[in-house]
Design a protein around this motif. Structure first.
Motif, PDB file in Angstrom:
ATOM      1  N   LEU A 141       0.817  -1.221   0.000  1.00 33.39           N
ATOM      2  CA  LEU A 141       0.000   0.000   0.000  1.00 33.39           C
ATOM      3  C   LEU A 141       0.846   1.265   0.000  1.00 33.39           C
ATOM      4  N   VAL A 142       1.932   1.240   0.763  1.00 35.59           N
ATOM      5  CA  VAL A 142       2.817   2.405   0.884  1.00 35.59           C
ATOM      6  C   VAL A 142       4.261   1.955   0.740  1.00 35.59           C
ATOM      7  N   ALA A 143       5.137   2.891   0.468  1.00 33.28           N
ATOM      8  CA  ALA A 143       6.557   2.563   0.297  1.00 33.28           C
ATOM      9  C   ALA A 143       7.088   1.858   1.538  1.00 33.28           C
ATOM     10  N   PRO A 144       7.667   0.672   1.372  1.00 31.02           N
ATOM     11  CA  PRO A 144       8.219  -0.057   2.512  1.00 31.02           C
ATOM     12  C   PRO A 144       9.251   0.780   3.261  1.00 31.02           C
ATOM     13  N   GLY A 145       9.194   0.689   4.596  1.00 27.92           N
ATOM     14  CA  GLY A 145      10.147   1.394   5.440  1.00 27.92           C
ATOM     15  C   GLY A 145       9.762   2.818   5.791  1.00 27.92           C
ATOM     16  N   THR A 146       8.614   3.292   5.307  1.00 27.92           N
ATOM     17  CA  THR A 146       8.243   4.691   5.556  1.00 27.92           C
ATOM     18  C   THR A 146       7.210   4.875   6.661  1.00 27.92           C
ATOM     19  N   LEU A 147       6.576   3.798   7.094  1.00 30.64           N
ATOM     20  CA  LEU A 147       5.454   3.941   8.013  1.00 30.64           C
ATOM     21  C   LEU A 147       5.229   2.640   8.759  1.00 30.64           C
ATOM     22  N   TRP A 148       4.891   2.727  10.065  1.00 31.89           N
ATOM     23  CA  TRP A 148       4.519   1.551  10.828  1.00 31.89           C
ATOM     24  C   TRP A 148       3.031   1.346  10.644  1.00 31.89           C
ATOM     25  N   ARG A 149       2.647   0.129  10.268  1.00 30.27           N
ATOM     26  CA  ARG A 149       1.232  -0.204  10.098  1.00 30.27           C
ATOM     27  C   ARG A 149       1.087  -1.688  10.354  1.00 30.27           C
ATOM     28  N   TYR A 150       0.320  -2.048  11.381  1.00 29.86           N
ATOM     29  CA  TYR A 150       0.145  -3.464  11.701  1.00 29.86           C
ATOM     30  C   TYR A 150      -0.371  -4.200  10.477  1.00 29.86           C
ATOM     31  N   SER A 151       0.213  -5.362  10.193  1.00 29.90           N
ATOM     32  CA  SER A 151      -0.223  -6.152   9.049  1.00 29.90           C
ATOM     33  C   SER A 151      -0.228  -7.636   9.383  1.00 29.90           C
ATOM     34  N   GLY A 152      -1.418  -8.154   9.660  1.00 28.28           N
ATOM     35  CA  GLY A 152      -1.567  -9.597   9.815  1.00 28.28           C
ATOM     36  C   GLY A 152      -1.236 -10.305   8.511  1.00 28.28           C
ATOM     37  N   GLY A 153      -1.501  -9.626   7.390  1.00 29.45           N
ATOM     38  CA  GLY A 153      -1.153 -10.176   6.083  1.00 29.45           C
ATOM     39  C   GLY A 153       0.345 -10.359   5.929  1.00 29.45           C
ATOM     40  N   GLY A 154       1.114  -9.435   6.511  1.00 25.14           N
ATOM     41  CA  GLY A 154       2.568  -9.555   6.489  1.00 25.14           C
ATOM     42  C   GLY A 154       3.024 -10.780   7.264  1.00 25.14           C
ATOM     43  N   TYR A 155       2.378 -11.052   8.390  1.00 28.30           N
ATOM     44  CA  TYR A 155       2.744 -12.229   9.170  1.00 28.30           C
ATOM     45  C   TYR A 155       2.284 -13.512   8.489  1.00 28.30           C
ATOM     46  N   THR A 156       1.225 -13.452   7.718  1.00 28.21           N
ATOM     47  CA  THR A 156       0.819 -14.612   6.928  1.00 28.21           C
ATOM     48  C   THR A 156       1.870 -14.878   5.861  1.00 28.21           C
ATOM     49  N   LEU A 157       2.400 -13.832   5.273  1.00 26.56           N
ATOM     50  CA  LEU A 157       3.492 -13.984   4.293  1.00 26.56           C
ATOM     51  C   LEU A 157       4.734 -14.571   4.968  1.00 26.56           C
ATOM     52  N   LEU A 158       5.048 -14.139   6.177  1.00 25.70           N
ATOM     53  CA  LEU A 158       6.165 -14.732   6.916  1.00 25.70           C
ATOM     54  C   LEU A 158       5.931 -16.218   7.176  1.00 25.70           C
ATOM     55  N   GLU A 159       4.694 -16.572   7.492  1.00 21.59           N
ATOM     56  CA  GLU A 159       4.340 -17.976   7.711  1.00 21.59           C
ATOM     57  C   GLU A 159       4.639 -18.804   6.466  1.00 21.59           C
ATOM     58  N   LEU A 160       4.298 -18.271   5.310  1.00 17.75           N
ATOM     59  CA  LEU A 160       4.577 -18.963   4.048  1.00 17.75           C
ATOM     60  C   LEU A 160       6.091 -19.096   3.825  1.00 17.75           C
ATOM     61  N   ILE A 161       6.840 -18.068   4.150  1.00 19.78           N
ATOM     62  CA  ILE A 161       8.302 -18.102   3.981  1.00 19.78           C
ATOM     63  C   ILE A 161       8.919 -19.178   4.869  1.00 19.78           C
ATOM     64  N   VAL A 162       8.472 -19.230   6.123  1.00 19.40           N
ATOM     65  CA  VAL A 162       9.020 -20.225   7.055  1.00 19.40           C
ATOM     66  C   VAL A 162       8.644 -21.639   6.600  1.00 19.40           C
ATOM     67  N   GLU A 163       7.423 -21.789   6.142  1.00 16.32           N
ATOM     68  CA  GLU A 163       6.967 -23.107   5.676  1.00 16.32           C
ATOM     69  C   GLU A 163       7.778 -23.576   4.504  1.00 16.32           C
TER      70      GLU A 163
END
Length: 88
Positions: free
Chosen positions: A66-88
């Motif tokens: 949604l926004v340039a990475p590294g410019t803003l803190w915004r909670y993202s459960g979707g980001g943690y779902t992506l991390l789950e896929l990476i770990v898997e």
């Protein structure tokens, strides 16, 4: 992150460099600029979506930049779902 995932890819972003700025560090710190703050849940009697389906928004919102990475803190459960896929 693009090099770590093969079963699902972040959708194209505008500008394209935003997608390249999504890193594991930024996912962990909620600064990757991704959508999907949280998930509404799934009824206990229904089939749970796969990680890829969740990320693609099959039963909710699609995870995307949604926004340039590294410019803003915004909670993202979707980001943690992506991390789950990476770990898997």
């Amino acid at each position: 992150v693009a090099d770590l995932t093969t079963r699902w890819r972040l959708p194209a972003s505008d500008p394209p460099s935003h997608r390249d700025g999504v890193t594991v560090r930024r996912l962990l710190s909620h600064t990757a600029g991704l959508s999907v703050q949280g998930y509404p849940g799934v009824h206990p009697d229904s089939q749970r979506p796969t990680l890829e389906e969740s990320l693609a928004g099959v039963r909710g919102a699609e995870v995307r930049v949604l926004v340039a990475p590294g410019t803003l803190w915004r909670y993202s459960g979707g980001g943690y779902t992506l991390l789950e896929l990476i770990v898997e």
